[in-house]
Design a protein around this motif. Structure first.
Motif, PDB file in Angstrom:
ATOM      1  N   ARG A 111       0.836  -1.200   0.000  1.00 20.85           N
ATOM      2  CA  ARG A 111       0.000   0.000   0.000  1.00 20.85           C
ATOM      3  C   ARG A 111       0.876   1.257   0.000  1.00 20.85           C
ATOM      4  NH1 ARG A 111      -5.186   0.108   1.635  1.00 20.85           N
ATOM      5  NH2 ARG A 111      -4.893  -1.876   2.717  1.00 20.85           N
ATOM      6  N   ARG A 169       1.554   4.005  -3.134  1.00 20.30           N
ATOM      7  CA  ARG A 169       1.355   5.458  -3.037  1.00 20.30           C
ATOM      8  C   ARG A 169       2.626   6.201  -3.469  1.00 20.30           C
ATOM      9  NH1 ARG A 169      -0.950   4.980   3.065  1.00 20.30           N
ATOM     10  NH2 ARG A 169      -3.104   4.350   2.625  1.00 20.30           N
ATOM     11  N   TRP A 219      -0.788  -2.234  -5.809  1.00 19.46           N
ATOM     12  CA  TRP A 219      -2.185  -2.187  -5.377  1.00 19.46           C
ATOM     13  C   TRP A 219      -2.921  -3.482  -5.705  1.00 19.46           C
ATOM     14  CZ3 TRP A 219      -3.893   0.850  -1.853  1.00 19.46           C
ATOM     15  CH2 TRP A 219      -3.320   2.111  -1.665  1.00 19.46           C
ATOM     16  N   GLU A 242      -9.865   1.222  -1.025  1.00 15.72           N
ATOM     17  CA  GLU A 242      -8.767   2.115  -1.422  1.00 15.72           C
ATOM     18  C   GLU A 242      -8.014   1.521  -2.598  1.00 15.72           C
ATOM     19  OE1 GLU A 242      -4.838   4.464   0.323  1.00 15.72           O
ATOM     20  OE2 GLU A 242      -5.729   2.804   1.474  1.00 15.72           O
ATOM     21  N   ARG A 257     -10.022   2.060  -5.797  1.00 14.22           N
ATOM     22  CA  ARG A 257      -9.914   3.442  -6.290  1.00 14.22           C
ATOM     23  C   ARG A 257      -8.540   3.712  -6.876  1.00 14.22           C
ATOM     24  NH1 ARG A 257     -12.603   4.403  -1.368  1.00 14.22           N
ATOM     25  NH2 ARG A 257     -10.644   5.064  -0.395  1.00 14.22           N
TER      26      ARG A 257
END
Length: 263
Positions: A162, A166, A181, A193, A196
């Motif tokens: 994660r 990012r 992801w 999350e 998305r």
């Protein structure tokens, strides 16, 4: 190993004073000694040389990579480092690192982190805290390097994936970010999350590759793509496999297999 250039600003994070030519020269000499030692299997001496480099220029990606790479070779890439006994002896250092994290003493976090990595360069907890410190200090490339190293110990770790997803997205590395992801999604299929992020990154990648930089939404991207297809006579059934997958993702964002095939 390639020596870092002495002209860059990579090691100068938020609020950090530029390194003087004398300091750069000293660190360069340490790097060269470390590289030669690592090449001949003198890993302990190389560690001390690279340690001087990362301490002197903590935002320098090449220094960080060689510090980690030398230690990984020292432990024959065993993913565990020196073993549990060494970790027990470093319990005080680990406690000091956690205290520094709570106090947001980021440079101290790095200092303790490097000591822990000398015993285990795959120490996910230490590497994650060091990545947090690098992010706070503006050392974005090193943040990614430490997260990558943490992931080497456990590729499926959802939280490291994660965070790395990012960080990679912020650097525009969309394919690698999507892969991170997807591993989060595999660990928890209900992770919203991740849904998305995969959708947004796929759109951003399409914008970047397709030349739709001025489009403001995924809808505009699809309109631009359809208009271009019309002009080129590529309507309907003549969409490329990639275009068909992107169209399927837009229609059903929850279908994971389409993301996997597109990636």
């Amino acid at each position: 190993m390639t020596a870092p250039q002495q002209t860059g600003q990579a090691g100068e994070g938020k609020g950090r004073m530029p390194l003087s030519p004398a300091v750069r020269q000293r660190l360069q000499a340490c790097f060269q000694h470390g590289s030669k030692s690592a090449a001949t299997g003198q890993f302990d001496y190389a560690t001390e040389m690279f340690l001087q480099c990362v301490k002197g220029d903590p935002g320098n990606l090449i220094y960080a990579q060689n510090f980690l790479g030398n230690l990984q070779k020292k432990y024959n890439n065993n993913k565990t480092g020196a073993g549990k006994l060494a970790q027990v002896k470093l319990a005080g250092t680990r406690a000091a690192l956690k205290k520094a994290v709570l106090r947001k003493e980021w440079e101290l976090v790095l200092q303790h982190g490097w000591e822990l990595l000398k015993a285990n360069p795959w120490d996910a907890s230490a590497l994650a805290d060091m990545a947090t410190a690098c992010g706070a200090l503006g050392y974005d490339e090193c943040e990614v390097a430490y997260l990558r190293a943490a992931l080497e110990g456990d590729l499926k770790d959802p939280e490291i994936n994660r965070r790395l997803g990012r960080a990679l997205a912020a650097q525009g590395q969309f394919d690698q970010a999507i892969a991170c992801w997807m591993r989060v999604k595999q660990a928890n299929p209900q992770d919203q999350e991740a849904d998305r992020a995969i959708h947004n990154l796929t759109v951003q990648r399409t914008i970047t590759k397709g030349g739709y930089e001025e489009a403001e939404s995924s809808t505009e991207v699809m309109v631009d793509r359809d208009a271009q297809a019309e002009r080129l006579g590529l309507g309907g059934a003549k969409l490329t496999p990639e275009q068909q997958l992107e169209k399927a993702i837009k229609k059903n964002p929850a279908e994971v297999s389409n993301y996997l095939e597109l990636a």
